[in-house]
Structure formats: structure tokens, C-alpha cells
Design an enzyme around this catalytic site. Structure first.
Site, PDB file in Angstrom:
ATOM      1  N   TYR A  33      63.906  34.927 -11.519  1.00 60.12           N
ATOM      2  CA  TYR A  33      63.785  36.240 -10.892  1.00 60.12           C
ATOM      3  C   TYR A  33      62.726  36.202  -9.805  1.00 60.12           C
ATOM      4  O   TYR A  33      61.934  35.257  -9.734  1.00 60.12           O
ATOM      5  CB  TYR A  33      63.461  37.318 -11.943  1.00 60.12           C
ATOM      6  CG  TYR A  33      62.026  37.309 -12.425  1.00 60.12           C
ATOM      7  CD1 TYR A  33      61.560  36.310 -13.275  1.00 60.12           C
ATOM      8  CD2 TYR A  33      61.118  38.276 -12.004  1.00 60.12           C
ATOM      9  CE1 TYR A  33      60.240  36.298 -13.705  1.00 60.12           C
ATOM     10  CE2 TYR A  33      59.796  38.270 -12.431  1.00 60.12           C
ATOM     11  CZ  TYR A  33      59.371  37.272 -13.276  1.00 60.12           C
ATOM     12  OH  TYR A  33      58.060  37.241 -13.688  1.00 60.12           O
ATOM     13  N   LYS A 148      59.831  30.505 -12.127  1.00 59.99           N
ATOM     14  CA  LYS A 148      59.783  31.949 -12.382  1.00 59.99           C
ATOM     15  C   LYS A 148      61.024  32.346 -13.184  1.00 59.99           C
ATOM     16  O   LYS A 148      61.934  33.005 -12.678  1.00 59.99           O
ATOM     17  CB  LYS A 148      59.675  32.705 -11.054  1.00 59.99           C
ATOM     18  CG  LYS A 148      59.135  34.128 -11.220  1.00 59.99           C
ATOM     19  CD  LYS A 148      58.665  34.673  -9.894  1.00 59.99           C
ATOM     20  CE  LYS A 148      58.401  36.162  -9.912  1.00 59.99           C
ATOM     21  NZ  LYS A 148      57.295  36.586 -10.760  1.00 59.99           N
ATOM     22  N   GLU A 181      45.813  31.840 -15.525  1.00 57.87           N
ATOM     23  CA  GLU A 181      46.262  32.953 -14.676  1.00 57.87           C
ATOM     24  C   GLU A 181      46.456  34.153 -15.570  1.00 57.87           C
ATOM     25  O   GLU A 181      46.219  34.074 -16.781  1.00 57.87           O
ATOM     26  CB  GLU A 181      47.559  32.589 -13.953  1.00 57.87           C
ATOM     27  CG  GLU A 181      48.732  32.323 -14.886  1.00 57.87           C
ATOM     28  CD  GLU A 181      50.044  32.016 -14.163  1.00 57.87           C
ATOM     29  OE1 GLU A 181      50.234  32.494 -13.039  1.00 57.87           O
ATOM     30  OE2 GLU A 181      50.874  31.311 -14.765  1.00 57.87           O
ATOM     31  N   LEU A 205      52.075  29.957 -12.212  1.00 59.12           N
ATOM     32  CA  LEU A 205      53.096  30.339 -11.251  1.00 59.12           C
ATOM     33  C   LEU A 205      52.508  30.233  -9.836  1.00 59.12           C
ATOM     34  O   LEU A 205      51.391  30.720  -9.617  1.00 59.12           O
ATOM     35  CB  LEU A 205      53.560  31.782 -11.500  1.00 59.12           C
ATOM     36  CG  LEU A 205      54.740  32.155 -10.610  1.00 59.12           C
ATOM     37  CD1 LEU A 205      56.041  31.643 -11.202  1.00 59.12           C
ATOM     38  CD2 LEU A 205      54.820  33.646 -10.376  1.00 59.12           C
TER      39      LEU A 205
HETATM   40  C1  LIG Z   1      52.606  34.626 -14.558  1.00 59.00           C
HETATM   41  C2  LIG Z   1      52.460  35.140 -13.167  1.00 59.00           C
HETATM   42  N1  LIG Z   1      51.471  34.664 -12.402  1.00 59.00           N
HETATM   43  C3  LIG Z   1      51.276  35.101 -11.141  1.00 59.00           C
HETATM   44  C4  LIG Z   1      52.109  36.069 -10.594  1.00 59.00           C
HETATM   45  C5  LIG Z   1      51.870  36.527  -9.189  1.00 59.00           C
HETATM   46  O1  LIG Z   1      52.886  36.037  -8.353  1.00 59.00           O
HETATM   47  P1  LIG Z   1      53.251  36.776  -6.985  1.00 59.00           P
HETATM   48  O2  LIG Z   1      51.986  36.770  -6.164  1.00 59.00           O
HETATM   49  O3  LIG Z   1      54.303  35.927  -6.386  1.00 59.00           O
HETATM   50  O4  LIG Z   1      53.699  38.150  -7.339  1.00 59.00           O
HETATM   51  C6  LIG Z   1      53.165  36.583 -11.342  1.00 59.00           C
HETATM   52  C7  LIG Z   1      54.052  37.591 -10.763  1.00 59.00           C
HETATM   53  O5  LIG Z   1      54.916  38.119 -11.409  1.00 59.00           O
HETATM   54  C8  LIG Z   1      53.354  36.106 -12.666  1.00 59.00           C
HETATM   55  O6  LIG Z   1      54.346  36.562 -13.431  1.00 59.00           O
END
Ligand SMILES: Cc1ncc(COP(=O)(O)O)c(C=O)c1O
Length: 288
Positions: A33, A148, A181, A205
Site C-alpha cells: 500500500y 510497505k 522507527e 520503512l
Molecule cells: C512503519 C512506518 N514507518 C515510517 C512511515 C513514514 O513513511 P512516509 O514518510 O512514507 O509516510 C510509515 C508510514 O506509514 C510507516 O508505516
């Protein structure tokens, strides 16, 4: 006019938008996603979201026939038909439906769904003034969280722990004490004027907002170290921050109830925040 969703080639009223009970996204979380910000009717960092999706598709051996251009046309059409000017685009791509069997179907037919919803980004600008608190939990996720996928149960439970504690986010700590994170955000600390965030690896991620902040910080001569850091270092940091699509930059003022630095948003966050919103304005024309 009812809210419309995109499901496998059709725009349908959201309440009638269905996928099959044997969809592999539902049964195995065999799906990817993206969540992309819509600001001023435009998609923020769309090429970055597409690139991450393509990388995930390749890693999961999902052969999806639509081109990037076609995906962009569908996404923008969905914003237009819903008149969505400020919100979030949700896109999910699954390996499709097939008789339940762990192995891939011999002739998979991937499914694509997209929805949009309103989201108030200006609230994030206001939250910068106070900052947010986080709690820490054990990172219980699998070993490829750089992909993701919709296999988010550990993230869901972590976020619920945060909610129960009255915190904005849960930060995930590995067995060796490394802070990886958040449950849906990337984590940062500031020490002696330098920004620190976990390096790209299979255990975080690759956040789009993370990558944007690295570029903006370096462009402003703020040093960024992409290296692992521990919860102990975070607790002793001068400042802490989080980033994501839905929170482009928020100061973290408390971890597990303990004040970070002065317990108020710090000077590095105050320098970075306008850069983040200026970049958003540059791309989309949006201003709080
Ligand atoms: C586990 C995780 N880390 C970091 C992020 C931040 O990613 P982004 O900056 O692409 O929204 C997300 C976003 O959903 C996430 O699910």
C-alpha cells in the site's frame, strides 16, 4: 454526490466498493500500500511513492501491468471526481484473489484499489508549537519492514499502546536496544546540532518524508547521520522528531514520560519546520 473509490478499473460509490473474500491481501496480507498526501488538489512526492511501490512489487514478485503514467491518471481522476483538495490518497495493490493456497496462484490477477479522504494538515502545523509525546514498545515485526505491506498487525498493536497511554506514537525498539522507527512514522533525534535517524535497511520503512527531510536538512547545512541509535541515546538527546506523510515534521518532547531536552520543541526542529512546509508549498502551492 457519494464518495467514490477506485476498484479494479471502476469508480464506484465507497459504500459499494468491495473486494473478493478470497483476495490474498485479506487472507495473507499479500499486498502493498501507499498513503500519499493531497494538498491543494495535488499529490505530494508522487514519484517517490510510485518508486517505493515498484520496489515492493519487484521484491514480492507481483507483476502489475499498469504503467506509472496510468497509475497517476487514475489517482488524479479519483481526486477530481471526489473534489478532494486536502487529504490522503490510499492505494493498495494485492496479488489478487484465488482459491486459498499459500503458494502464488499460477495465473495471478492483481487487484488495485484507491480511496481518498479528508485530512487536516494545518493541525500538524499547530502541533509543532507544543510537540507530541511517544511511548516505546518492543519491535515485534517481521524482518522485511522496508516493504510497505499491509501486514501491519504489530504496528496496529503498537499504535494502540500509544493511544492507551495518551501518546501520539509508539516508537519500536529492537531487542538490542536500537530505536528503529515509529508504528507509522520515522524517528529522529538531535545531538549537538546533528540529526540522527536509523539508516535504510530491512528493519525500517524508507519513509518519503524521511528522505525529504534529509535533503532539506543537508541543503540547510544541518549535518545528518544515518546510523542506528539506542533508546538510551534518544532519552539523552537534545531534541527528538518524527516524520511521515501525515506528520511531515513533529517535535517529540517526551519519550515514555521523560522530557527530551527542555521538554519543549527545540531550535533544530524550529529551523527545519519552515523548510518542510516551504517544500510542500513549492510542490503543491499549499499553505496552512
Ligand atoms: C512503519 C512506518 N514507518 C515510517 C512511515 C513514514 O513513511 P512516509 O514518510 O512514507 O509516510 C510509515 C508510514 O506509514 C510507516 O508505516
Amino acid at each position: 454526490m457519494p464518495q467514490l473509490a477506485y476498484v479494479d478499473g471502476r469508480m464506484v460509490p465507497l459504500r459499494d466498493a468491495m473486494i473478493h473474500v478470497e483476495d490474498r491481501g485479506l487472507q495473507f496480507a499479500d499486498s502493498l500500500y501507499e498513503v500519499c498526501a493531497i494538498l491543494n488538489g495535488r499529490l505530494l512526492d508522487w514519484p517517490g511513492h510510485l518508486a517505493r511501490l515498484r520496489r515492493g512489487l519487484a521484491a514480492l514478485f507481483i507483476d502489475f501491468p499498469m504503467s506509472d503514467a496510468a497509475l497517476g491518471i487514475v489517482a488524479r481522476r479519483l481526486l477530481a471526481v471526489n473534489g478532494q483538495r486536502e487529504g490522503l490518497l490510499y492505494l493498495q495493490l494485492t496479488r489478487g484473489s484465488a482459491r486459498r493456497d499459500h503458494g502464488f496462484p499460477t495465473t495471478p490477477s492483481p487487484s488495485l484499489i484507491m480511496t481518498v479522504r479528508r485530512f487536516d494538515f494545518a493541525q500538524r502545523v499547530r502541533q509543532q508549537a507544543t510537540g507530541v509525546s511517544v511511548v516505546t514498545v518492543n519491535d515485534m515485526r517481521w524482518r522485511r519492514v522496508d516493504l510497505k505491506t499491509t501486514g501491519l498487525l504489530a504496528n496496529v498493536l503498537a499504535k494502540q499502546d500509544a493511544r492507551a497511554a495518551g501518546a501520539f506514537e509508539a516508537w519500536l525498539v529492537a531487542e538490542d536496544g536500537t530505536l528503529r522507527e515509529g508504528s507509522s512514522t520515522n524517528a529522529w533525534i538531535v545531538k549537538d546540532g546533528r540529526l540522527l535517524t536509523h539508516p535504510l535497511s530491512e528493519s525500517i520503512l524508507p519513509g518519503i518524508a524521511r528522505s525529504a527531510l534529509i535533503d532539506l536538512a543537508r541543503g540547510a547545512q544541518i549535518a545528518v547521520d544515518e546510523r542506528p541509535f539506542s533508546l538510551a541515546e534518544a532519552l539523552a538527546a537534545d531534541e527528538a522528531l518524527l516524520t511521515s506523510t501525515t506528520a511531515p515534521l513533529l517535535p517529540v518532547v517526551r519519550i515514555d514520560g521523560q522530557a527530551i531536552g527542555t521538554g519543549t520543541p527545540g531550535p533544530v526542529a524550529a529551523r527545519l519546520a519552515p523548510l518542510v512546509w516551504d517544500e510542500i508549498e513549492r510542490q503543491t502551492g499549499w499553505r496552512a
